[in-house]
Each structure stands twice: as C-alpha cells, then as structure tokens.
Design an enzyme around this catalytic site. Sequence first.
Site, PDB file in Angstrom:
ATOM      1  N   ARG A  68      21.830  37.614  24.448  1.00  0.00           N
ATOM      2  CA  ARG A  68      21.483  36.189  24.322  1.00  0.00           C
ATOM      3  C   ARG A  68      21.917  35.383  25.551  1.00  0.00           C
ATOM      4  O   ARG A  68      21.169  34.587  26.092  1.00  0.00           O
ATOM      5  CB  ARG A  68      22.153  35.654  23.054  1.00  0.00           C
ATOM      6  CG  ARG A  68      21.912  34.195  22.785  1.00  0.00           C
ATOM      7  CD  ARG A  68      22.466  33.816  21.429  1.00  0.00           C
ATOM      8  NE  ARG A  68      21.648  34.390  20.372  1.00  0.00           N
ATOM      9  CZ  ARG A  68      20.548  33.796  19.891  1.00  0.00           C
ATOM     10  NH1 ARG A  68      20.170  32.631  20.354  1.00  0.00           N
ATOM     11  NH2 ARG A  68      19.853  34.354  18.939  1.00  0.00           N
ATOM     12  N   MET A  93      11.890  28.379  19.575  1.00  0.00           N
ATOM     13  CA  MET A  93      12.479  29.012  18.392  1.00  0.00           C
ATOM     14  C   MET A  93      13.727  29.832  18.718  1.00  0.00           C
ATOM     15  O   MET A  93      13.933  30.913  18.165  1.00  0.00           O
ATOM     16  CB  MET A  93      11.428  29.902  17.706  1.00  0.00           C
ATOM     17  CG  MET A  93      10.172  29.157  17.290  1.00  0.00           C
ATOM     18  SD  MET A  93      10.525  27.764  16.212  1.00  0.00           S
ATOM     19  CE  MET A  93      10.810  28.664  14.694  1.00  0.00           C
ATOM     20  N   ARG A  94      14.566  29.313  19.607  1.00  0.00           N
ATOM     21  CA  ARG A  94      15.823  30.003  19.926  1.00  0.00           C
ATOM     22  C   ARG A  94      16.961  29.007  19.793  1.00  0.00           C
ATOM     23  O   ARG A  94      16.818  27.838  20.195  1.00  0.00           O
ATOM     24  CB  ARG A  94      15.812  30.477  21.391  1.00  0.00           C
ATOM     25  CG  ARG A  94      14.680  31.367  21.753  1.00  0.00           C
ATOM     26  CD  ARG A  94      14.951  32.802  21.483  1.00  0.00           C
ATOM     27  NE  ARG A  94      16.070  33.342  22.233  1.00  0.00           N
ATOM     28  CZ  ARG A  94      16.654  34.507  21.934  1.00  0.00           C
ATOM     29  NH1 ARG A  94      16.259  35.203  20.904  1.00  0.00           N
ATOM     30  NH2 ARG A  94      17.658  34.961  22.668  1.00  0.00           N
ATOM     31  N   LEU A  96      20.337  27.460  20.979  1.00  0.00           N
ATOM     32  CA  LEU A  96      20.980  27.397  22.293  1.00  0.00           C
ATOM     33  C   LEU A  96      22.468  27.688  22.143  1.00  0.00           C
ATOM     34  O   LEU A  96      23.087  27.304  21.155  1.00  0.00           O
ATOM     35  CB  LEU A  96      20.799  26.013  22.918  1.00  0.00           C
ATOM     36  CG  LEU A  96      19.373  25.518  23.127  1.00  0.00           C
ATOM     37  CD1 LEU A  96      19.385  24.279  24.025  1.00  0.00           C
ATOM     38  CD2 LEU A  96      18.478  26.588  23.740  1.00  0.00           C
ATOM     39  N   ASN A 110      15.481  17.555  21.377  1.00  0.00           N
ATOM     40  CA  ASN A 110      14.718  18.424  20.466  1.00  0.00           C
ATOM     41  C   ASN A 110      13.917  17.559  19.507  1.00  0.00           C
ATOM     42  O   ASN A 110      14.327  16.443  19.185  1.00  0.00           O
ATOM     43  CB  ASN A 110      15.676  19.318  19.670  1.00  0.00           C
ATOM     44  CG  ASN A 110      14.944  20.289  18.748  1.00  0.00           C
ATOM     45  OD1 ASN A 110      13.914  20.861  19.120  1.00  0.00           O
ATOM     46  ND2 ASN A 110      15.449  20.465  17.541  1.00  0.00           N
ATOM     47  N   HIS A 112      12.358  17.653  15.636  1.00  0.00           N
ATOM     48  CA  HIS A 112      12.512  18.418  14.395  1.00  0.00           C
ATOM     49  C   HIS A 112      11.676  17.753  13.294  1.00  0.00           C
ATOM     50  O   HIS A 112      11.731  16.527  13.140  1.00  0.00           O
ATOM     51  CB  HIS A 112      13.993  18.463  14.003  1.00  0.00           C
ATOM     52  CG  HIS A 112      14.228  19.238  12.749  1.00  0.00           C
ATOM     53  ND1 HIS A 112      14.237  20.615  12.721  1.00  0.00           N
ATOM     54  CD2 HIS A 112      14.423  18.836  11.473  1.00  0.00           C
ATOM     55  CE1 HIS A 112      14.432  21.021  11.479  1.00  0.00           C
ATOM     56  NE2 HIS A 112      14.552  19.959  10.698  1.00  0.00           N
ATOM     57  N   ASP A 144      23.250  19.286  20.576  1.00  0.00           N
ATOM     58  CA  ASP A 144      24.663  19.613  20.793  1.00  0.00           C
ATOM     59  C   ASP A 144      24.895  21.062  20.348  1.00  0.00           C
ATOM     60  O   ASP A 144      23.931  21.809  20.170  1.00  0.00           O
ATOM     61  CB  ASP A 144      25.585  18.586  20.115  1.00  0.00           C
ATOM     62  CG  ASP A 144      25.506  18.649  18.600  1.00  0.00           C
ATOM     63  OD1 ASP A 144      24.820  19.547  18.061  1.00  0.00           O
ATOM     64  OD2 ASP A 144      26.156  17.801  17.949  1.00  0.00           O
ATOM     65  N   GLU A 145      26.149  21.431  20.128  1.00  0.00           N
ATOM     66  CA  GLU A 145      26.451  22.836  19.878  1.00  0.00           C
ATOM     67  C   GLU A 145      26.001  23.299  18.489  1.00  0.00           C
ATOM     68  O   GLU A 145      25.961  24.493  18.212  1.00  0.00           O
ATOM     69  CB  GLU A 145      27.958  23.106  20.052  1.00  0.00           C
ATOM     70  CG  GLU A 145      28.414  23.230  21.503  1.00  0.00           C
ATOM     71  CD  GLU A 145      28.638  21.894  22.214  1.00  0.00           C
ATOM     72  OE1 GLU A 145      28.371  20.823  21.608  1.00  0.00           O
ATOM     73  OE2 GLU A 145      29.062  21.926  23.394  1.00  0.00           O
ATOM     74  N   GLU A 177       5.412  13.097  15.365  1.00  0.00           N
ATOM     75  CA  GLU A 177       6.244  13.805  16.354  1.00  0.00           C
ATOM     76  C   GLU A 177       5.767  13.482  17.764  1.00  0.00           C
ATOM     77  O   GLU A 177       6.556  13.163  18.656  1.00  0.00           O
ATOM     78  CB  GLU A 177       6.160  15.328  16.150  1.00  0.00           C
ATOM     79  CG  GLU A 177       6.802  15.822  14.885  1.00  0.00           C
ATOM     80  CD  GLU A 177       6.763  17.348  14.794  1.00  0.00           C
ATOM     81  OE1 GLU A 177       6.850  18.029  15.821  1.00  0.00           O
ATOM     82  OE2 GLU A 177       6.636  17.861  13.671  1.00  0.00           O
TER      83      GLU A 177
HETATM   84  C1  GRF Z   1       6.916  21.123  15.545  1.00  0.00           C
HETATM   85  O1  GRF Z   1       6.715  20.786  14.199  1.00  0.00           O
HETATM   86  C2  GRF Z   1       8.331  20.823  15.956  1.00  0.00           C
HETATM   87  O2  GRF Z   1       8.881  19.731  15.305  1.00  0.00           O
HETATM   88  C3  GRF Z   1       9.053  22.069  15.509  1.00  0.00           C
HETATM   89  O3  GRF Z   1       8.154  23.124  15.789  1.00  0.00           O
HETATM   90  C4  GRF Z   1       6.822  22.627  15.780  1.00  0.00           C
HETATM   91  C5  GRF Z   1       6.249  22.938  17.123  1.00  0.00           C
HETATM   92  O4  GRF Z   1       4.897  22.580  17.238  1.00  0.00           O
HETATM   93  N1  GRF Z   1      10.334  22.173  16.186  1.00  0.00           N
HETATM   94  P1  GRF Z   1       4.206  22.571  18.653  1.00  0.00           P
HETATM   95  O5  GRF Z   1       4.435  23.933  19.278  1.00  0.00           O
HETATM   96  O6  GRF Z   1       4.819  21.472  19.465  1.00  0.00           O
HETATM   97  O7  GRF Z   1       2.757  22.329  18.380  1.00  0.00           O
END
Ligand code: GRF
Length: 208
Positions: A68, A93-94, A96, A110, A112, A144-145, A177
């Site tokens: 990692r 999808m990792r 940190l 980020n 979410h 953050d951590e 988003e």
């Molecule tokens: C989004 O819903 C984001 O909030 C989450 O993963 C998804 C990513 O979508 N962390 P994209 O790859 O930006 O289309």
Amino acid sequence: MSELGRVGILISGRGSNMVSLVEGMRAGEIRAEPAVVISNEPAAAGLQKAAEFGVPTEVISHKKIKPRKEHERHVIEALHKHRADLVCLAGYMRLLSPLMVQEFRNRIFNIHPSLLPAFPGLDVQQKALDYGVKFSGCTVHIVDEECDHGPIIRQAAVPILEGDTADSLAARILEQEHRIYKEAVALYFEGRLRVEGRVVHIDEARPE
Ligand code: GRF
C-alpha cells in the site's frame, strides 16, 4: 494575471465528478487548471474522458504495486511531478494512509454521497434507504487520517422519495455532487476557506 492553481484528480471508475471539475476549470468557474488525472484502475472509464479533454493521465495500478505504502509513494510522486496544489478524490476507491494525508495536509478533498457524519463507507445510498432517513445528500470534505471524516466544506441535502431505489437516489445525489464539488474547489482557489479545528469557515468574497 496571477498563475492558475493546479488540481490533481484521483479516480477509480466512471469519473463524472472529475469531468465536472475539469469543465468547471475550463469554463473559468474555478481559478485552476487540471494538472493530472490518476487512476489506480487501468480500465477506469474516466481515463478516456480525461484524455479527450487533453488532461494528462497516469495509471498507477494497485495490483501491480502491491504494498500500500509503495503504491501511494508513486501516487505522491506523480502528483508532485505534475505540480498539483490540490488533490481531489473523485470516486477514488482507495483509503489514503497518513503518509499521503500529511504530504498534502488540508489539500486533499473528497466527495461522498451522504450527509456525513451519517453513512460513511460504501453503498451509502442503499444504507440511507434501509435506515429510512427522509433526506440524504452529499458532502465535500477535507481528507484527514480517518475514512470519510475530515472537516466539511459543502453539503447538499436531497429528499428521499417514495419508491426510490439506490440507483434513482444516487442519480439525484450525483447532480448535487457535481455542483458542490465545483463550488468547494472554486472557494479553495479564491482563498476563502479557513479551517479551524474541524470547522471550515467560508470568508466573504473579496472584491475583484
Ligand atoms: C460518487 O458518488 C462519489 O461521491 C463517490 O463515488 C462516486 C463516483 O462517481 N465517492 P464518479 O466516478 O465521479 O462518476
């Protein structure tokens, strides 16, 4: 004109938030330019989209570089090589490690798809439906951590409708988003974010 800031964007998949940020920069809504798009997944659809925008891309596969920390060191190196000031996780999808968080302290954002601190982690649209909340939404926060935990910059609430599925809810959240991620990054490059403990204050816009 002062030099534009530079954004490194980390993705693992479709990359719609990445596209929205790049469009925001290209349209001048965000006073910055895309420095690089990095994916840990060679097959991420977002890589092609970034290339179409003429944004440099890098694949740093976590399957090829197994430890990692070693993988992350390569990511950090690439971000520095492309002179990124701010790092935006966009469906990356990792988790940190503290190494990366310290290297870019308060400079990793980020997005979410829930109203944090409710529903951190994965599959959160389904979790919101299962819990029966009447509103969910999305959050842009500083990394953050801890996972999905750092100071909150922007949030948008999205009502849950009768008959919603995880997919229908996710689609409505995704629209928000795209909007709030651009706003948060724009505020950063306008120098209007002030972090005090875990509270992010947003300063008034300065006259041009
Ligand atoms: C989004 O819903 C984001 O909030 C989450 O993963 C998804 C990513 O979508 N962390 P994209 O790859 O930006 O289309």
